[in-house]
Design a protein around this motif. Structure first.
Motif, mmCIF file in Angstrom:
data_model
loop_
_atom_site.group_PDB
_atom_site.id
_atom_site.type_symbol
_atom_site.label_atom_id
_atom_site.label_comp_id
_atom_site.label_asym_id
_atom_site.label_seq_id
_atom_site.Cartn_x
_atom_site.Cartn_y
_atom_site.Cartn_z
ATOM 1 N N VAL A 373 0.849 -1.188 0.000
ATOM 2 C CA VAL A 373 0.000 0.000 0.000
ATOM 3 C C VAL A 373 0.886 1.240 0.000
ATOM 4 N N ASN A 375 -0.120 5.232 0.011
ATOM 5 C CA ASN A 375 -1.100 6.324 -0.030
ATOM 6 C C ASN A 375 -0.427 7.617 -0.488
ATOM 7 N N ASN A 377 -0.855 10.595 0.514
ATOM 8 C CA ASN A 377 -0.486 11.287 1.751
ATOM 9 C C ASN A 377 -0.238 10.196 2.806
ATOM 10 N N ASP A 380 -2.934 9.247 5.116
ATOM 11 C CA ASP A 380 -4.148 8.593 4.621
ATOM 12 C C ASP A 380 -4.060 7.084 4.854
ATOM 13 N N ARG A 381 -5.222 6.423 4.694
ATOM 14 C CA ARG A 381 -5.276 4.969 4.803
ATOM 15 C C ARG A 381 -6.163 4.437 3.686
ATOM 16 N N LEU A 382 -5.760 3.311 3.105
ATOM 17 C CA LEU A 382 -6.444 2.751 1.949
ATOM 18 C C LEU A 382 -7.485 1.734 2.402
ATOM 19 N N HIS A 383 -8.721 1.871 1.857
ATOM 20 C CA HIS A 383 -9.795 0.951 2.200
ATOM 21 C C HIS A 383 -9.566 -0.428 1.572
ATOM 22 N N LYS A 397 -9.023 0.054 7.055
ATOM 23 C CA LYS A 397 -8.246 1.083 6.360
ATOM 24 C C LYS A 397 -6.771 0.862 6.691
ATOM 25 N N TYR A 398 -5.915 0.875 5.639
ATOM 26 C CA TYR A 398 -4.548 0.381 5.791
ATOM 27 C C TYR A 398 -3.500 1.445 5.466
ATOM 28 N N TYR A 399 -2.407 1.367 6.245
ATOM 29 C CA TYR A 399 -1.338 2.351 6.174
ATOM 30 C C TYR A 399 -0.380 2.055 5.029
ATOM 31 N N THR A 400 0.321 3.094 4.601
ATOM 32 C CA THR A 400 1.412 2.937 3.648
ATOM 33 C C THR A 400 2.439 1.959 4.215
ATOM 34 N N TYR A 433 -3.201 2.691 -5.827
ATOM 35 C CA TYR A 433 -2.595 2.936 -4.520
ATOM 36 C C TYR A 433 -1.724 1.756 -4.070
#
Length: 513
Positions: A373, A375, A377, A380-383, A397-400, A433
């Motif tokens: 992942v 993102n 920013n 942010d966190r990816l769904h 929701k997942y972190y970079t 992403y």
């Protein structure tokens, strides 16, 4: 006044008789010992028909047990291997006709105690070992080691942390080790404390592993091999041995999973390999590097745990750590290499491929099945969506830096899996992403955007699924928070072991999550 004198007189006579009787018993026991050439008994104690003492004979410290049989005292145990020869005399305690304790006071806080009881047949049974250290504030750390006849004979070792009221706290551990060869040296008459897995150095109060135990184990488990060295690690027996062909191999005997000796053998090691070097006493020395081997949580696979190379990062040296699909360095703590690598199973390893740094490791890894992942920013966190649709329900929701396994692609979406077989979650993430891996190297996971939170207690409860499923206790070492599930849960990953799970947010100290 006379009516009080008579009871006092009777009591005095009884006491004098008791003293005389005790003196007669002691004299009789001393005479039996003297006839056997055993003089100057130390800490002679009696209880009923049992007497115990220590005697030094020809420079050797012996444990002596006598028993009164049909009115005659007989020596039933004369054991020169039940005591630590280079230590002061232990404290003897004859607790009853059927129980003997001898305790070494290693320091104001440490004791080492041995114990044996007499069975229904009148035979002094197996000896157990107990070590306790009360130097942890209000807590005592204790190891107990005993031999049991189950499964042909096995060693059972348990560790517990208890408070001042003897209440056991978190941290209880139990280990099972094979011990069929101990059947002839475990009962009091023949007990040899050097054949137990561990002992304590009386001078320094430090645990050490008795080489005799591992020699006997290797002779039983690998009779065709030449024993070089052994140690106890991860609740399993580890050996460096030489095969009849002359090749050196590293062998782990895993026993706890099914109470059978399962030998896991490495590929041939370089000829100059040795086990134990300087402060790394439980590591291999291979090609001028320190290499630690450990048994993975599946209890079937041996993996490299870390490599330490003095030549890396100047004179301070450097570590490379290895886990399931990961490699990382102490020099770059926020960077993790991700992908399949050839150092996860020592039954397949080519020892000449050992990397010395992250770049060498990355070049030998294959990340083509994975992505991470990223993102736009970092905050942010990816769904993770249930379906390939932005309107589909979010599963978290997942972190970079979060690694995922790619199952397939669906237009702008990737079908991904997070976790392992014990704790797995799958769904869809937007491909734009994600950064995909390749066959030509590792993914470099930058985990700096993940919250750095610590457990509130020593042991952290980790669940297979939020609010349901099995849970285990984990110390939280190397834990990474990869995502957030609702308002109550974190999705976590333990790179060193490859484990995934869920922890309650309230079980961690508040941070930037």
């Amino acid at each position: 006044m006379r009516k009080f004198l008579l009871p006092i007189l009777v009591l005095t006579i009884i006491m004098l008789c008791a003293v005389c009787s005790a003196e007669d018993i002691t004299a009789g026991i001393t005479a039996v010992l003297s006839d056997a050439g055993l003089n100057n008994p130390i800490q002679l104690q009696t209880w009923g028909d049992t007497a115990v003492c220590f005697i030094e004979q020809n420079g050797t410290k012996n444990l002596i047990v006598l028993e009164n049989k049909s009115g005659r005292w007989e020596i039933t145990v004369n054991n020169p291997t039940a005591l630590i020869q280079n230590a002061d005399w232990p404290e003897l305690n004859v607790d009853s006709d059927n129980a003997i304790f001898w305790t070494y006071h290693l320091s104001d806080q440490e004791i080492l105690r041995y114990h044996s009881t007499k069975n229904a047949d009148g035979i002094w049974g197996s000896v157990d070992q107990y070590y306790a250290d009360s130097g942890y504030g209000d807590y005592t750390h204790a190891w107990s080691t005993l031999w049991d006849e189950a499964h042909g004979g096995e060693i059972i070792r348990s560790f517990a942390i208890s408070d001042e009221n003897d209440n056991t706290s978190d941290g209880y551990i139990i280990q099972y080790l094979p011990g069929t060869w101990l059947g002839t040296s475990i009962k009091l008459a023949d007990f040899d404390l050097t054949r137990f897995p561990t002992l304590v150095d009386p001078e320094y109060g430090a645990w050490f592993e008795t080489d005799r135990f591992f020699q006997d184990a290797a002779a039983t488990l690998m009779p065709d091999c030449t024993y070089i060295k052994g140690l106890l690690k991860d609740g399993a027996l580890h050996f460096l041995v030489q095969k009849p062909t002359g090749a050196k191999v590293y062998v782990i005997c895993e026993y706890a999973s099914n109470r059978k000796a399962n030998l896991i053998e490495s590929t041939p090691l370089p000829a100059d390999t040795r086990l134990g070097v300087e402060n790394f006493t439980d590591c291999l020395w291979i090609n001028q590097c320190t290499v630690a081997i450990h048994l993975l949580s599946d209890q079937k696979t041996m993996s490299i745990e870390y490599i330490y190379d003095d030549a890396v990062n100047g004179t301070d040296g450097g570590f490379l750590f290895f886990g399931d699909r990961v490699v990382w360095s102490d020099a770059e703590e926020q960077m993790i290499l991700y992908g399949d690598h050839p150092w996860n199973d020592i039954t397949q390893i080519d020892w000449n491929t050992l990397p010395r740094n992250l770049d060498e490791a990355a070049a030998q890894m294959d990340s083509s099945r994975y992505a991470m992942v990223v993102n736009p920013n970092p905050a942010d966190r990816l769904h993770l969506r249930e379906q390939a649709d932005r309107g589909s329900r979010s599963q978290g929701k997942y972190y970079t830096g979060t690694p995922v396994t790619i199952r397939g692609n669906n237009g702008d979406w990737a079908h991904v899996v997070l976790g392992n077989t014990q704790s797995m979650r799958q769904g869809y993430m937007m491909k734009r992403y994600l950064v995909y891996g390749s066959t030509e190297g590792a993914l470099r996971l930058d985990t700096s955007a993940m919250p750095q939170l610590l457990p509130r207690s020593e042991m952290l409860q980790v669940f297979e699924e939020p609010q349901m499923g099995k849970n285990t206790l984990h110390r939280g070492d190397s834990m990474k928070i990869i995502g957030i599930i609702g308002d109550e849960w974190y999705h976590v990953w333990f790179p060193a072991t490859g484990e995934f799970g869920f922890v309650k947010q309230n079980d961690l100290w508040e941070g930037n999550g």
